[in-house]
Design an enzyme around this catalytic site. Structure first.
Site, short mmCIF file in Angstrom:
data_model
loop_
_atom_site.label_atom_id
_atom_site.label_comp_id
_atom_site.label_asym_id
_atom_site.label_seq_id
_atom_site.Cartn_x
_atom_site.Cartn_y
_atom_site.Cartn_z
N ARG A 1 -12.57 39.05 15.51
CA ARG A 1 -12.74 38.13 16.66
C ARG A 1 -11.72 38.37 17.77
O ARG A 1 -11.32 37.43 18.48
CB ARG A 1 -12.67 36.66 16.22
CG ARG A 1 -13.68 36.25 15.21
CD ARG A 1 -15.13 36.37 15.69
NE ARG A 1 -15.99 36.13 14.57
CZ ARG A 1 -16.46 37.10 13.77
NH1 ARG A 1 -16.18 38.37 14.01
NH2 ARG A 1 -17.23 36.81 12.76
N SER B 1 -18.48 28.35 14.91
CA SER B 1 -17.26 28.02 14.16
C SER B 1 -16.12 27.76 15.13
O SER B 1 -15.89 28.53 16.06
CB SER B 1 -16.86 29.18 13.25
OG SER B 1 -17.87 29.38 12.29
N GLU C 1 -10.98 29.52 17.30
CA GLU C 1 -11.82 30.58 17.84
C GLU C 1 -12.38 30.13 19.20
O GLU C 1 -12.58 30.92 20.12
CB GLU C 1 -12.98 30.87 16.86
CG GLU C 1 -13.91 31.96 17.33
CD GLU C 1 -14.98 32.33 16.30
OE1 GLU C 1 -14.78 32.10 15.09
OE2 GLU C 1 -16.02 32.85 16.73
#
Ligand SMILES: Cc1cc2nc3c(=O)[nH]c(=O)nc-3n(C[C@H](O)[C@H](O)[C@H](O)COP(=O)(O)OP(=O)(O)OC[C@H]3O[C@@H](n4cnc5c(N)ncnc54)[C@H](O)[C@@H]3O)c2cc1C
Length: 291
Positions: free
Chosen positions: A168, A216, A286
């Protein structure tokens, strides 16, 4: 609203209209360029001013106080073309605002395989490269050949060996992604479509897709899944205002109706302090919160 060349720059634009949480504040200025040259003109003209590049807004939240700068949304920049092909692979070039759904459809139609894992990630190519989006053990960065970027007022091409991708994150973070070229291997159209369908069904089973969310909220740390920790703490279903920890997937916060960005941010803070106090773990977000 005033006219800037051929584009409408809107003022006081509600970003809940264009972000997947469907809430949040307003951008002082907002524009959707129609052509790549318009995006480049905007970047040149606003290089010393505050701006935010928005893709599909599926990992982004604007605080209720708003964003005091220009937001440029890229989704009208969505051309896809095959640059080169042979019996083994094709090089596919996409503009930054191309959705991964459209890219996957294009790949299936051209019998190009391997990217099916990304079917259902509601991202643009630009957002997916900045976040190095991934699922089911694969990630977008694995398919990159080169990326055309705007950085320090210059347009340059960076090649895969010059780009760092990790879980990520990517070294493209401080650039504006203009176009990207990917390499995909030839496959069988029927198999590709089957796999895409399977992946989408899996997502439907696991994720609360009938509510607005941003996927998420937290990153995995050393392979530890935040959703498992949140679930184990019995936090599923916890609500602040209209923001709720999904009962289907504890890693998701959903807008169960009328949530404000403040509700979402307060719920994030509550999770962070519960996890820190009870498990001694510091979660990292995130989600991108505009500032
Ligand atoms: C239901 C749901 C499921 C999801 N599932 C997944 C999943 O399985 N895996 C996963 O990784 N993510 C998932 N996500 C999160 C999200 O889709 C990804 O993070 C995606 O990459 C965000 O893309 P976007 O175009 O919406 O980016 P945005 O949210 O618009 O932007 C994200 C970041 O990228 C930057 N950015 C966007 N475009 C550019 C550009 N052209 N140049 C420079 N910077 C740019 C923005 O400034 C921002 O910092 C999910 C989200 C939802 C709502």
């Amino acid at each position: 609203m005033h006219i800037f060349k051929n584009m409408n720059i809107l003022s006081s634009y509600p970003l809940g209209n264009v972000t997947s949480f469907k809430c949040g504040g307003r951008a002082d200025f907002y524009v959707e360029p129609n052509e790549m040259c318009e995006l480049i003109n905007l970047l040149n003209l606003h290089k010393n001013k505050k701006l935010f590049i928005l893709g599909n807004g599926t990992n982004t939240l604007c605080p209720d106080e708003g964003y005091h700068g220009l937001v440029i949304k890229t989704t009208r920049l969505n051309k896809i073309e095959i640059l080169e092909e042979n019996d083994v692979f094709s090089l596919v070039k996409c503009e930054c605002g191309t959705s991964l759904f459209d890219l996957n459809d294009f790949l299936a139609n051209n019998s190009l395989s391997g990217f099916e894992f990304s079917y259902g990630i509601p991202a643009t190519v630009g957002g997916a490269l900045i976040m190095n989006s991934g699922a089911f053990g694969d990630c977008v960065g694995n398919f990159v050949e080169s990326v055309e970027i705007f950085k320090n007022s210059e347009i340059t091409t960076v090649y895969k060996n010059q780009i760092f991708f990790d879980y990520r994150k990517s070294s493209l973070k401080d650039c504006v992604v203009l176009n990207a070229t990917f390499k995909f291997n030839k496959g069988n159209k029927v198999d590709i479509l089957k796999k895409q369908k399977f992946i989408l069904e899996k997502r439907n089973k696991l994720q609360p897709l009938n509510y607005p969310s941003a996927g998420s909220i937290f990153l995995k740390e050393n392979g530890i899944s935040p959703s498992k920790i949140i679930d184990n703490l019995g936090l599923k279903g916890t609500k602040i205002g209209g923001a709720e920890i999904s009962c289907k997937h504890a890693g998701f916060i959903i807008n169960s109706g009328g949530a404000t960005a403040t509700d979402i941010l307060n719920l994030i803070s509550l999770i962070e302090s519960e996890v820190l106090n009870k498990k001694g773990l510091k979660l990292k977000k995130e989600l991108i919160v505009m500032q």
